[in-house]
Design an enzyme around this catalytic site. Structure first.
Site, mmCIF file in Angstrom:
data_model
loop_
_atom_site.group_PDB
_atom_site.id
_atom_site.type_symbol
_atom_site.label_atom_id
_atom_site.label_comp_id
_atom_site.label_asym_id
_atom_site.label_seq_id
_atom_site.Cartn_x
_atom_site.Cartn_y
_atom_site.Cartn_z
ATOM 1 N N HIS A 22 39.103 14.413 71.222
ATOM 2 C CA HIS A 22 38.628 15.109 72.416
ATOM 3 C C HIS A 22 39.296 16.460 72.557
ATOM 4 C CE1 HIS A 22 36.480 11.565 73.641
ATOM 5 N NE2 HIS A 22 37.500 10.898 73.188
ATOM 6 N N ASP B 280 36.327 6.139 66.142
ATOM 7 C CA ASP B 280 37.448 5.804 67.002
ATOM 8 C C ASP B 280 36.936 5.228 68.316
ATOM 9 O OD1 ASP B 280 40.125 5.658 67.321
ATOM 10 O OD2 ASP B 280 40.439 7.739 67.867
ATOM 11 N N TYR C 294 27.983 18.154 74.178
ATOM 12 C CA TYR C 294 28.816 18.917 73.242
ATOM 13 C C TYR C 294 28.598 18.497 71.804
ATOM 14 C CZ TYR C 294 32.269 15.077 73.021
ATOM 15 O OH TYR C 294 32.890 13.882 72.810
#
Lengths: 996, 279
Positions: free
Chosen positions: A276, A306, A536
Site C-alpha cells: 500500500h 498478500d 488505483y
C-alpha cells in the site's frame, strides 16, 4: 491527409498566428499571474517551434523573466519542438486538444522534442501550465480558513487550512447539492445510510502523521557510504546519516542507475513497494511508480497475493474467480442478506477491525441493521474479535490453523443428517461424491465427525454439531475473511484448505439462492456500479497495459504513451533476501488472468539477466509486514547490494538501512484524484463497500513539509538526469495528470472540471431501485447466464458458451478440482479435493510444539493501515489497545490468556519477550480471555524496528511481530506465506537480555 | 433554556477510538482562544475509552466506556477553582486556559479523572464539548461526528425535554453517589458495572454429547427466584445485570425428563460455570 495539409496555405496562416499568439499569451499571463512571472525567471533559453521541413517556424527567447518571439528559424536554439505538418500542429497545440491526438502525434514521431531535458521538459510543462493558470480550488470558510478535500486509505476528508497549516481533518458531511443515499426495504422496515462519509481510525490520525517528528525532511546519505570509495554495506542499519542537498542525492541515485546498468546489464535495478501507499490514483503504487521504473528498466518485486493467500492458491481451483485472487463477488448481497437470510456466519472475519479494505466505517451501520432485523450471528475465530464484541452471537474458537477440520465435520453432519441442497449439488457442482467418500472415511478409514475435529480444533463436538444443524436449516450468509477473501485463516499453513473448504460448504448449501451467499454486508451496497471511475489498480498514469489493471478497463479512456518494462526478470517478494544473499531463488506467478496462470514457476536470476545490484525501496517498511523479517535485515548488511536508496515519507524500520534516503511528501502536500474505497484490480468494483460513492479531487492542501517532494516530482527529477523526463512525464505535471484522469472517467458527463476542482468531491448518485445489480451467483444458482457487471472470466475462459457457468473447466463448483487434476493430482500440499492436512507448524509438529507451546496469531492491525500511522508519534500510539506506554516507551501489545500468563508469572503490562528460533520481540502483555489458552494474539505491521543489540541478531522492541513468523511457502508450489502458523514461547523480559 | 447533554451507549461502543483521535486532531497544535490551549500530541485522553471484559473463555463479552468530561452542573472543579473554571449558560464547563496557570490541584479535584495536567504549559486541560465549534454553529463536537455506531450522541434540549429522554431510554450517570449532576449520561452501563452468570448445558445420549437446547435454568438468591432462562441451540444461558460481589446464588437446571441439577455459585465478578452435563 498529412501530405495535402502542407499545401493548404490557410492552415499555415493559422499556425503562424497561433505561434505569434503564443508569445502574446505568455507575456499576458506573465503580467497577470505572479507564479508565471516567477517561472519565467527560472530559465534563459531559446525555444524553436517549427515544422520538421523547416518551412515554417518561430522561436522564443526567454531572458531574465521576459519572453520575446521572432518568426523564422534560429541558428542555435536550445530546444526544438518540431511538428510534421501544420495540421498536426493545429491539433496538438489547441487548448481543447484531445490527449489521443497528442499521444498519437508523439508515437508516430509527428511531434518531436529536442534539447536537454532540463530545458525541454521545463518548456513542455510551462506550455501546459499556461492552459490551467488561474484555476481555483477549495472553499473559503472565512477568518482566513480554507477548506480543501483529500482522500485516504480510510475515507475521504475535508481539510481545514489556516496560514499554510492544517488545523483540522474531518469526514465529509454532504449537503443539499449532493445526491441522496439509497434505501433498502427488508422485513417491513426501511434502511437508509447517513448522508455523510465515515472514517477509519488511521484517517483521523493523519494530521499527527503529516506533522510527525519522524518525517524525513531533507535528503540524507549514510555517513560511511561513499559512492566513489568505501561503501561499507556491513554498517547498514547502524551508521547514522548526514544531510545532503537534493542535487547531490539525485546525482548519486541517477549516477548509480547508470552505473549498475553499464557495469552489470539489464535487471540490476530492483524495486518493490509495500502492498500500500498514500491514497490517490496517481500516487498509489501502481501509477507513477510503474511508469518511472518502466522508463529506466527494472527487476520488479513480484507481489505475493498478500492477504489472499488461501483464496488465490486454493479456492480459485474450485470456483474460479482468478481475477479476484480467488475471492468472491458481492453484488447486491447487502440487500439480499437483509431481506432473505436468517443467519450470518463470520468465519475468520472481523470487518470492524479491517474495514473490509479501505472501507472506513461504512459497513458498521449495515451490520447493526442485521442485528435490528434479528438475523443471528456466529463468529468463528481464535480471537474474540471486534465484530463479535460489537454484534454479539456465538463465539467458536478453533486452534489457529485447524479450521479446515471443522469444515469437514460440518459437512459430515450435513451429509449424515441430510441437511444440504441435493438438487443444487447434483446440477451445479461436480465431484461431490469423491469428497463425501473422503468425509465418510472411504479412503483413510476416518470418519470426519465433530468428535474427530475436536481433537484438532479443541472446539467441543457438540458446538460444531449445533452450528452445523442450525446452518443446515437456516438461510445463511457466510463471510470468510474481511470481505470474501482478505486476511485471517487464509494466512495460515492450512489457508488453502480453509478457503476452498468454505467454498465447498457453500456449494452444499446452494450458494446464490435467496439468503444463501457469501459476505457479511461489508461489500455489495446498491450503489451505481455502472458509473465509470477507475481505482488505483487500473494503473492511472502508469501507461502499463499488462502490470496493473490498465489493459482491461482504462486503456482507451486515458490515452498516454505506452510504458513497457524491458527487463524480463522478477524477484518474488517473499524471497527478496534469498535472491540477494544466495543469488538465486524461484517463485510461482501471481497471474490473475486465468486459473492456470498461477502454475508457472519462474527462476531468479532470469536467463541472461544481471543479478540485482541496486535496490530502490519505495513506501512502507517490509520489516513489519513480511515473514521472518530478520532475513530482510541481514540482507541489507551484505555486500551483494551495491546501492540501496529508500524513498519514504517517514523513518520507518527499513528506511535506516539505505545508503541514500529521499524524502517524499504525503498526499496532503500534492495533487491527486481518486474515489472512496475504490482500488479496482483484483477487488473489482471495491467501492460497493461504501454507502455513498464519492469521487474526490485530492487538493494540494499545504506545501510539502521540509524539503520533501512528491513521489512523482522525485521521479521526474531523476528522469531529467537520465534525459528521460519527457517520456516519463509527457510534459505534464501531477496536476495535469489529474485532469487527464478526470477526462477518462464518467465524471465529466456530470460535473465540469472547474466545478469539481473547486468543490473537491462529487457524490455519484445511486441507481434507481429497478436498476440495481442482480445478486452475485443468483444467475448460477438458477442456471442462467452470468449477469453481474463483471468483465471476467475473460471470453476465452468459458468452457462452453460465453457467460455460461463459472471459470472452472466444468463451469460448475468443483468439489474435485479439474485444474489441480491437470496440474499435479498427487501434490500432497494441494490434492484435487480438500482434505485435512495438519499445519506444518502447529500443535501437530510435536518436537517444535514442545519447545514453543504457544500459537501466535498475527492478523491485520485494528487501528493502523499496515505500517502507515503506526509509530512516528502518530496519535494512534495513545490508543491503549494499540501500544502501551511503559517507562516512557510505546511497546507493541501481545494478548495472552490469563492462565498462560499466570503459568509464566506474567502480569498485565509486564514487558515480555516473544521468541522462537527465528527471532525475539519485546511486547507489553495484556491479559485476556479473548484468546483460548495456548494462543497469543498480536497484530502485525509495526512501523518501528528497534533492535536492542545488533540488527538481525537481537530482540526487537519496536514490535515487528513478523520477526517470528515463518517464511515457508503456504504450499510448496505457491508464492504465499502462512504467517499465522507460528509457534512461540513467551517469558518476562528483564530489560537487559539482548540476544534472540 | 436549552443546554448540552451527551448520551453514551456502552453497548454500541466498539473501541475504534475515532473519538479520541478526532479530539486530538482538533486540539493538538491548535489554540482556541478563550476555550483551550493546545493539547500535547500524546499522553492526554480528553475522551478516554475504558475496557471491560466479563466472563472466562469461551463465554465472555467485552464492553467499552468512553469517558469525557462530565460537565457536571455541580462541578467539583468549579468549586475548587477559585474562579478559573466556570459553567457557561449552555451547561459546558470551561477551565480558563489563562487564569488556570499553575493549578495542578484541579486535576485532583475531579472525581472522574478527566482533567489532565499539561506540564509544558503549566495548566489543567479537559474536554470542552468543542464549545468553540458550537459557538461557530457546528451541531456536534468532533467525537460525535466520527462515531460510526451512534454510541455518542449530543443533545441540545431543555431540562424538561432531556429528563423525558432519561426516562425513556433508561439513562444513568457514572458514580451517581458523587452527586455532581453530570451532563453525560450512559445507556447500557450494566455492561460495565454489573456482572453475569453464564454456562452451557449439554446432554449425553448413546455416547454422544450434544448441546441441550431449551433447557430451563432458574436463578435463585437465598431461595428467592430471581430470573429464568431457556438455553439456546448451543445450550448456553446467561443471567446478566447482577451486582458484583453479591454473594451466593443457586442455579436449578432442568432438561426434559432428566433429574434437575442444582449448582451453587459465589459471585464476585462475572462467572462462567462451564458445562453442565446431563447423561
Amino acid at each position: 491527409m498529412m501530405v495535402f495539409e502542407r499545401f493548404i496555405p490557410f492552415k499555415r496562416l493559422i499556425v503562424s498566428i497561433i505561434l505569434l499568439g503564443l508569445s502574446i499569451v505568455m507575456n499576458l499571463e506573465r503580467r497577470i499571474f505572479s507564479h508565471i512571472a516567477e517561472r519565467f525567471k527560472e530559465k534563459n533559453m531559446i525555444v524553436q517551434i517549427k515544422l520538421r521541413d523547416n518551412s515554417l517556424g518561430r522561436y522564443y527567447i526567454f531572458k531574465d523573466g521576459k519572453v520575446k518571439s521572432k518568426g523564422g528559424l534560429h541558428e542555435k536554439p536550445d530546444v526544438i519542438m518540431s511538428y510534421e505538418s501544420p495540421g498536426v500542429m493545429l491539433r496538438v497545440m489547441s487548448p481543447f486538444r484531445s490527449q489521443l491526438e497528442f499521444v498519437s502525434a508523439c508515437k508516430a514521431c509527428q511531434l518531436e522534442m529536442w534539447g536537454p531535458d532540463e530545458l525541454s521538459n521545463w518548456f513542455a510543462m510551462t506550455l501546459n501550465m499556461l492552459l490551467t493558470v488561474g484555476t481555483k480550488y477549495g472553499t473559503d470558510m472565512g477568518k482566513g480558513v480554507m477548506r480543501y478535500t483529500n482522500n485516504t486509505n480510510g475515507g475521504p476528508v475535508f481539510v481545514y487550512v489556516k496560514a499554510g497549516k492544517i488545523i483540522r481533518i474531518t469526514p465529509i458531511d454532504f449537503d443539499d447539492k449532493d445526491a441522496d443515499p439509497w434505501t433498502i426495504k427488508a422485513k417491513g422496515k426501511s434502511f437508509t445510510p447517513p448522508k455523510k462519509t465515515t472514517v477509519s481510525p488511521h484517517t483521523m490520525a493523519w494530521k499527527s502523521m503529516i506533522y510527525s517528528p519522524d518525517r524525513i525532511k531533507y535528503p540524507m546519505k549514510r555517513v560511511d557510504f561513499d559512492p566513489n570509495g568505501e561503501r561499507n554495506p556491513q554498517n547498514r542499519g547502524v551508521s547514522g546519516y548526514e544531510r545532503i542537498s537534493w542535487d547531490e542525492a539525485l546525482d548519486i541515485v541517477a549516477g548509480e542507475i547508470k552505473r549498475v546498468k553499464k557495469d552489470h546489464g539489464p535487471g540490476a535495478i530492483m524495486n518493490g513497494s509495500g502492498s500500500h501507499h498514500t491514497w490517490g490514483a496517481l500516487g498509489y503504487w501502481l501509477g507513477a511508480r510503474i511508469r518511472f521504473f518502466n522508463t529506466i528498466g527494472w527487476t520488479p518485486i513480484a507481489h505475493n497475493p498478500d492477504s489472499w493467500e488461501g483464496w488465490f492458491w486454493g479456492a480459485t481451483h474450485h470456483w474460479g474467480h482468478s481475477s479476484r485472487n480467488g475471492g468472491g463477488e458481492a453484488y447486491s448481497t447487502v440487500e439480499d442478506c437483509m431481506q432473505n437470510s436468517e443467519m450470518v456466519v463470520f468465519w475468520s472475519s472481523d470487518p470492524e477491525s479491517t474495514s473490509g479494505v479501505y472501507g472506513a466505517s461504512e459497513g458498521t451501520i449495515r451490520r447493526m441493521w442485521l442485528k435490528e432485523l434479528g438475523i443471528k450471528m456466529v463468529h468463528i475465530d481464535p480471537f474474540y474479535n471486534h465484530t463479535a464484541a460489537l454484534m454479539g452471537g456465538k463465539w467458536i474458537a478453533p486452534k489457529v490453523g485447524t479450521d479446515s477440520a471443522m469444515i469437514l465435520a460440518i459437512a459430515y453432519v450435513w451429509i449424515t443428517e441430510d441437511l444440504y441442497d441435493k438438487e443444487y449439488v447434483a446440477t451445479r457442482t461436480i465431484g461431490f461424491d469423491i469428497w463425501k467418500d473422503y468425509i465418510l472415511g472411504g479412503d483413510d478409514g476416518i470418519l470426519k465427525t465433530p468428535e474427530w475435529q475436536e481433537t484438532e480444533t479443541g472446539v467441543p463436538a457438540k458446538d460444531v454439531r449445533a452450528l452445523a444443524r442450525e446452518w443446515g436449516t437456516k438461510k445463511t450468509y457466510l463471510t470468510a475473511g474481511g470481505i470474501t477473501g482478505f486476511g485471517g485463516a487464509c494466512r495460515t499453513a492450512t489457508g488453502t484448505d480453509w478457503a476452498r473448504g468454505v467454498v465447498c460448504l457453500m456449494g452444499m448449501q446452494g450458494m446464490g439462492k435467496p439468503g444463501v451467499n457469501m459476505g457479511g454486508v461489508q461489500q455489495g451496497t446498491p450503489v451505481d456500479t455502472r458509473f465509470y471511475f477507475p481505482g488505483y489498480a487500473e494503473g492511472s498514469m502508469s501507461g502499463d497495459f499488462t502490470g496493473p489493471g490498465h489493459g482491461t478497463t482504462l486503456y482507451q479512456r486515458m490515452p498516454q504513451l505506452p510504458s513497457v518494462n524491458t527487463v524480463k526478470q522478477v524477484v518474488p517478494r517473499l524471497r527478496i533476501p534469498e535472491a540477494v544473499i544466495d543469488g538465486k531463488t524461484s517463485g510461482y506467478s501471481t497471474d490473475p488472468m486465468s486459473i492456470e496462470g498461477q502454475f508457472f514457476e519462474y527462476k531468479y536470476p532470469a536467463p541472461g539477466h544481471s543479478p540485482v545490484k541496486m535496490y530502490y525501496k519505495y513506501g512502507g517498511s517490509h520489516f513489519g509486514t513480511m515473514p521472518d523479517t530478520n532475513r530482510y535485515v541481514n540482507m541489507y548488511r551484505t555486500d551483494s547490494l551495491e546501492f540501496v536508496v529508500n524513498q519514504s515519507i517517514w523513518h520507518e524500520g527499513e528506511s535506516k538501512f539505505a545508503d541514500v534516503i529521499l524524502p517524499a511528501c504525503t498526499n496532503f502536500e500534492r495533487f491527486d484524484i481518486s474515489e472512496f474505497a475504490n482500488c479496482g484490480g483484483y477487488i473489482f468494483n471495491s467501492f460497493t463497500q461504501v454507502n455513498n460513492r464519492v469521487a474526490v479531487m485530492q487538493h494540494k492542501c499545504i506545501e510539502p513539509i521540509g524539503e520533501s517532494k512528491s513521489d512523482i516530482e522525485i521521479f521526474l527529477e531523476i528522469s531529467k538526469r537520465l534525459e528521460l523526463a519527457n517520456p516519463f512525464s509527457e510534459g505534464h505535471s501531477e496536476f495535469d495528470w489529474c485532469k487527464r484522469f478526470f477526462d477518462a472517467t464518467d465524471l465529466k458527463t456530470k460535473i465540469s472540471w472547474k466545478k469539481f476542482l473547486k468543490r473537491g468531491y462529487y457524490v455519484i448518485p445511486p441507481t434507481t431501485e429497478e436498476s440495481r445489480d442482480p445478486v452475485s451467483m443468483r444467475w448460477f444458482a438458477e442456471g442462467k447466464e452470468k449477469d453481474t457487471p463483471e468483465l471476467t472470466p475473460l471470453p476465452g475462459d468459458y468452457t462452453e458458451e460465453y457467460r455460461k457457468g463459472l471459470q472452472t473447466q466444468s463451469g460448475k463448483i468443483e468439489f474435485e478440482s479439474s485444474s489441480l487434476k491437470r496440474f499435479d493430482p498427487d501434490d500432497p500440499d494441494r490434492l484435487p479435493i480438500m482434505k485435512y492436512v495438519a499445519s506444518w507448524e502447529g500443535p501437530s509438529t510435536k518436537e517444535l510444539y514442545d519447545k514453543y507451546p504457544l500459537q501466535l496469531m498475527s492478523p491485520h492491525p485494528r487501528y493502523t493501515f499496515h505500517t502507515q500511522s503506526d509509530g512516528k508519534e502518530s496519535t494512534i500510539n495513545d490508543i491503549s489497545e494499540h501500544r502501551a506506554l511503559i517507562d516512557g516507551y510505546y511497546y507493541w501489545i501481545a494478548r495472552i490468556n490469563a492462565s498462560d500468563a499466570k503459568a509464566r508469572g506474567i502480569k498485565e503490562n509486564d514487558l515480555v519477550k516473544l521468541y522462537n528460533d527465528r527471532g525475539a520481540v519485546i511486547c507489553a502483555a495484556k491479559l485476556t480471555e479473548r484468546v483460548p489458552p495456548g494462543t497469543v494474539h498480536s497484530y502485525e505491521s509495526s512501523a518501528k524496528y528497534d533492535p536492542v543489540g545488533e540488527p538481525g541478531k537481537s530482540a526487537d522492541r519496536g514490535g515487528c511481530i513478523n520477526q517470528l513468523t515463518p517464511s515457508r511457502m503456504i504450499i510448496k508450489k505457491s508464492h504465499g506465506a502462512g504467517y499465522m502458523s507460528c509457534l512461540i514461547e513467551v517469558k518476562k523480559w528483564d530489560g537487559k537480555e539482548v540476544a534472540i | 433554556m436549552k443546554t448540552w447533554h451527551m448520551i453514551i451507549d456502552v453497548e454500541k461502543c466498539e473501541d475504534c477510538n475515532n473519538c479520541l483521535l478526532a479530539c486530538k486532531d482538533e486540539y493538538v497544535n491548535n489554540e482556541w482562544k478563550g476555550y483551550s490551549k493546545p493539547q500535547p500530541n500524546l499522553g492526554q485522553k480528553w475522551i478516554n475509552v475504558q475496557r471491560k471484559e466479563r466472563g472466562t473463555f469461551p463465554l465472555i463479552d467485552v464492553a467499552y466506556r468512553p469517558t469525557p468530561c462530565m460537565n457536571c452542573d455541580d462541578a467539583p472543579c468549579i468549586k475548587a477553582s477559585k474562579g478559573c473554571a466556570s459553567k457557561r449558560s449552555d451547561g459546558i464547563v470551561i477551565i480558563d486556559p489563562e487564569k488556570s496557570k499553575g493549578r495542578e490541584d484541579l486535576v485532583k479535584s475531579c472525581p472522574y479523572d478527566v482533567i489532565w495536567w499539561n506540564a509544558e504549559l503549566n495548566i489543567p486541560q479537559k474536554c470542552t464539548f468543542c464549545a468553540h465549534l458550537k459557538d461557530e454553529g457546528w451541531k456536534e463536537p468532533r467525537c460525535v461526528q466520527v462515531c460510526p455506531t451512534g454510541a455518542l450522541r449530543i443533545e441540545n434540549l431543555t431540562d424538561e425535554e432531556f429528563s423525558q429522554i432519561i426516562e425513556n431510554e433508561k439513562l444513568e450517570v457514572l458514580h451517581k453517589e458523587l452527586k455532581t449532576s453530570p451532563r453525560v449520561y450512559y445507556k447500557n452501563l450494566y455492561r460495565f458495572e454489573k456482572c453475569f452468570i453464564v454456562g452451557s448445558v449439554s446432554i449425553k445420549k448413546d455416547g454422544i454429547v450434544d448441546c441441550a437446547e431449551d433447557a430451563r435454568v432458574v436463578l435463585y438468591k437465598e431461595k428467592v427466584k430471581i430470573e429464568e432462562s431457556i438455553t439456546d441451540n448451543y445450550g448456553d444461558f446467561k443471567f446478566d445485570k447482577l451486582d458484583e460481589d453479591s454473594g451466593e446464588y443457586t442455579l436449578e437446571v432442568s432438561y426434559k425428563d432428566k433429574k434437575s441439577k442444582t449448582i451453587t455459585v459465589n459471585v464476585a465478578k462475572s462467572i462462567n460455570v462451564g458445562e453442565i452435563l446431563f447423561d
